[in-house]
Design a protein around this motif. Structure first.
Motif, PDB file in Angstrom:
ATOM      1  N   LYS A   6      -6.170   3.830  -1.308  1.00  0.00           N
ATOM      2  CA  LYS A   6      -6.154   2.631  -0.783  1.00  0.00           C
ATOM      3  C   LYS A   6      -4.741   2.470  -0.428  1.00  0.00           C
ATOM      4  O   LYS A   6      -3.995   1.928   0.921  1.00  0.00           O
ATOM      5  CB  LYS A   6      -7.384   1.938  -0.230  1.00  0.00           C
ATOM      6  N   LEU A   7      -4.068   1.681  -1.429  1.00  0.00           N
ATOM      7  CA  LEU A   7      -2.237   1.372  -1.170  1.00  0.00           C
ATOM      8  C   LEU A   7      -1.793   2.377  -0.781  1.00  0.00           C
ATOM      9  O   LEU A   7      -1.017   2.412  -0.238  1.00  0.00           O
ATOM     10  CB  LEU A   7      -1.686   0.973  -2.583  1.00  0.00           C
ATOM     11  N   LYS A   8      -2.301   3.361  -0.605  1.00  0.00           N
ATOM     12  CA  LYS A   8      -0.590   4.260  -0.639  1.00  0.00           C
ATOM     13  C   LYS A   8      -1.264   4.593   1.282  1.00  0.00           C
ATOM     14  O   LYS A   8      -0.171   4.084   2.118  1.00  0.00           O
ATOM     15  CB  LYS A   8      -1.341   6.082  -0.414  1.00  0.00           C
ATOM     16  N   GLU A   9      -1.961   4.867   2.163  1.00  0.00           N
ATOM     17  CA  GLU A   9      -2.430   4.443   3.363  1.00  0.00           C
ATOM     18  C   GLU A   9      -2.067   2.746   3.674  1.00  0.00           C
ATOM     19  O   GLU A   9      -0.938   2.991   4.678  1.00  0.00           O
ATOM     20  CB  GLU A   9      -3.860   4.548   3.109  1.00  0.00           C
ATOM     21  N   ASN A  14       2.035   0.443   6.801  1.00  0.00           N
ATOM     22  CA  ASN A  14       3.255  -0.345   7.481  1.00  0.00           C
ATOM     23  C   ASN A  14       4.697   0.011   6.847  1.00  0.00           C
ATOM     24  O   ASN A  14       5.235  -0.732   7.621  1.00  0.00           O
ATOM     25  CB  ASN A  14       2.981  -1.223   6.615  1.00  0.00           C
ATOM     26  N   GLU A  15       4.670   1.319   7.082  1.00  0.00           N
ATOM     27  CA  GLU A  15       5.705   2.351   6.814  1.00  0.00           C
ATOM     28  C   GLU A  15       7.017   1.531   5.902  1.00  0.00           C
ATOM     29  O   GLU A  15       8.296   1.629   5.919  1.00  0.00           O
ATOM     30  CB  GLU A  15       6.734   1.746   9.074  1.00  0.00           C
ATOM     31  N   LEU A  16       6.817   1.001   4.999  1.00  0.00           N
ATOM     32  CA  LEU A  16       7.080   0.843   3.876  1.00  0.00           C
ATOM     33  C   LEU A  16       7.066   1.927   3.111  1.00  0.00           C
ATOM     34  O   LEU A  16       8.370   1.620   2.025  1.00  0.00           O
ATOM     35  CB  LEU A  16       6.473   0.256   3.317  1.00  0.00           C
ATOM     36  N   LEU A  17       6.508   2.578   2.885  1.00  0.00           N
ATOM     37  CA  LEU A  17       7.087   4.399   1.639  1.00  0.00           C
ATOM     38  C   LEU A  17       6.505   4.961   2.828  1.00  0.00           C
ATOM     39  O   LEU A  17       5.197   5.071   3.643  1.00  0.00           O
ATOM     40  CB  LEU A  17       6.565   4.019   0.769  1.00  0.00           C
ATOM     41  N   ASP A  18       7.609   6.761   2.686  1.00  0.00           N
ATOM     42  CA  ASP A  18       6.744   7.734   3.596  1.00  0.00           C
ATOM     43  C   ASP A  18       5.554   8.853   2.660  1.00  0.00           C
ATOM     44  O   ASP A  18       5.818   7.983   1.511  1.00  0.00           O
ATOM     45  CB  ASP A  18       7.822   8.552   4.414  1.00  0.00           C
ATOM     46  N   GLU A  53       2.104  -8.880   0.663  1.00  0.00           N
ATOM     47  CA  GLU A  53       0.932  -9.037   1.649  1.00  0.00           C
ATOM     48  C   GLU A  53       0.232  -7.931   2.282  1.00  0.00           C
ATOM     49  O   GLU A  53      -0.437  -8.466   2.559  1.00  0.00           O
ATOM     50  CB  GLU A  53       2.311  -9.714   2.844  1.00  0.00           C
ATOM     51  N   ILE A  54       0.385  -6.963   2.203  1.00  0.00           N
ATOM     52  CA  ILE A  54      -0.244  -6.290   2.607  1.00  0.00           C
ATOM     53  C   ILE A  54      -1.292  -6.224   1.508  1.00  0.00           C
ATOM     54  O   ILE A  54      -2.509  -6.206   2.479  1.00  0.00           O
ATOM     55  CB  ILE A  54       0.380  -4.729   2.557  1.00  0.00           C
TER      56      ILE A  54
END
Length: 66
Positions: A6-9, A14-18, A53-54
């Protein structure tokens, strides 16, 4: 806390990591026997506040800055 999947999704959304970087992080986290959340925090791959935040948003909780 939050499941790695879920964190990966959320990080991708949120475009924080690809996706390729996250796959690498997941492998390294697994090898070091830590969660993705802990691994990303320890390596400072995402600003700490953005990470919190996310996760707070996912759980529908306000983020409190102490």
């Amino acid at each position: 806390m939050i499941e790695d999947k879920k964190l990966k999704e959320l990080l991708i959304k949120n475009e924080l990591l690809d996706a390729p970087k996250l796959e690498e992080c997941l492998k390294e986290a697994k090898n070091s026997k830590s969660s993705l959340f802990d691994f990303i925090g320890q390596k400072n791959l995402v600003p700490e506040n953005s990470l919190y935040e996310i996760v707070a948003d996912f759980f529908k909780l306000p983020l409190v800055d102490l």
